[in-house]
Enzyme design. Structure first.
Site, PDB file in Angstrom:
ATOM      1  N   HIS A 109      36.884  25.712  24.784  1.00  0.00           N
ATOM      2  CA  HIS A 109      36.471  24.355  25.167  1.00  0.00           C
ATOM      3  C   HIS A 109      35.127  24.457  25.876  1.00  0.00           C
ATOM      4  O   HIS A 109      35.043  24.707  27.070  1.00  0.00           O
ATOM      5  CB  HIS A 109      37.509  23.721  26.091  1.00  0.00           C
ATOM      6  CG  HIS A 109      38.717  23.218  25.387  1.00  0.00           C
ATOM      7  ND1 HIS A 109      38.800  21.952  24.848  1.00  0.00           N
ATOM      8  CD2 HIS A 109      39.897  23.818  25.116  1.00  0.00           C
ATOM      9  CE1 HIS A 109      39.978  21.784  24.288  1.00  0.00           C
ATOM     10  NE2 HIS A 109      40.668  22.898  24.427  1.00  0.00           N
ATOM     11  N   ALA A 163      47.380  47.266  28.975  1.00  0.00           N
ATOM     12  CA  ALA A 163      48.007  46.076  29.543  1.00  0.00           C
ATOM     13  C   ALA A 163      47.059  45.348  30.492  1.00  0.00           C
ATOM     14  O   ALA A 163      46.267  45.965  31.211  1.00  0.00           O
ATOM     15  CB  ALA A 163      49.281  46.466  30.283  1.00  0.00           C
ATOM     16  N   ARG A 183      36.841  47.872  29.008  1.00  0.00           N
ATOM     17  CA  ARG A 183      35.819  48.870  28.693  1.00  0.00           C
ATOM     18  C   ARG A 183      36.499  50.095  28.085  1.00  0.00           C
ATOM     19  O   ARG A 183      37.691  50.357  28.331  1.00  0.00           O
ATOM     20  CB  ARG A 183      35.009  49.265  29.929  1.00  0.00           C
ATOM     21  CG  ARG A 183      35.797  50.009  30.980  1.00  0.00           C
ATOM     22  CD  ARG A 183      34.917  50.440  32.141  1.00  0.00           C
ATOM     23  NE  ARG A 183      35.683  51.227  33.113  1.00  0.00           N
ATOM     24  CZ  ARG A 183      35.873  52.537  33.023  1.00  0.00           C
ATOM     25  NH1 ARG A 183      35.359  53.203  32.005  1.00  0.00           N
ATOM     26  NH2 ARG A 183      36.581  53.178  33.935  1.00  0.00           N
TER      27      ARG A 183
END
Length: 203
Positions: A109, A163, A183
């Site tokens: 958006h 995770a 990264r």
């Protein structure tokens, strides 16, 4: 490892299996509840498995109902509460494994990469125009719990996404990434047959 199901789980799985064979032929198992907005824009290969409460929002207009906006390769396995938004195109390769509570989207958006008058703070978020960039995820990718993959990202083959990572840029093949933003922390060294650690650059 063998799964041990309770009676209620066995009944629930049997019901989901029947619904899968009726409405998602070719899939292995689509567990219920399952929400798919824009089903005509979904394409999947043999072996698709989803967990509970997965949600696919495949957005578009009346004129693009036949366009495939979410393409899933063979033997994709999704955990619980995986949410995928595809307004332009999200492609996921073969043999991908996803944990739970994962968000993948090719849509935003507003555009915040440059000065856009229609994306300023005085414009309500749901009134800002949708910006889209395709997402591509390669073969044999493992995506961990609570990962967020944003629009315009390409993830190469053989990657592992740790995770809680937020992936906002491209990831080369055969890398392990982690963090927010994600990264590269390890790369596959084919000559040594090991995952080699990537040295952290000094800031």
């Amino acid at each position: 490892m063998r799964n041990m199901y309770s009676l209620s789980e066995t009944i629930s799985t049997a019901y989901a299996l029947i619904c899968t064979k009726l409405f998602y032929r070719g899939a292995r198992l689509v567990r219920r509840p399952f929400y798919c907005r824009g089903k005509s824009r979904l394409q999947f290969a043999q072996g698709l498995t989803t967990g509970y409460n997965c949600r696919f929002d495949l957005l578009g207009t009346e004129n693009d109902k036949t366009l495939k906006k979410l393409i899933l390769g063979e033997n994709c396995k999704l955990g619980d509460n995986v949410h995928i938004v595809a307004s332009e195109k999200v492609v996921i390769g073969d043999n991908c494994l996803m944990a739970s509570k994962i968000f993948i989207s090719d849509t935003s958006h507003g555009d915040y990469s440059k000065a856009e008058l229609d994306s300023g703070p005085d414009t309500p978020p749901d009134e800002r125009p949708l910006y889209t960039k395709p997402v591509s995820i390669g073969n044999n990718v493992w995506i961990g719990e609570n990962v967020c993959i944003l629009l315009g990202v390409t993830i190469g083959n053989g990657c592992i996404i740790g995770a809680n990572s937020v992936v906002n840029k491209d990831i080369p093949s055969n890398c392990i990434v982690a963090g927010s933003p994600a990264r590269v922390i390890k790369k596959w060294d084919a000559s040594l047959n090991v995952w080699g650690t990537v040295e952290k650059k000094e800031s």
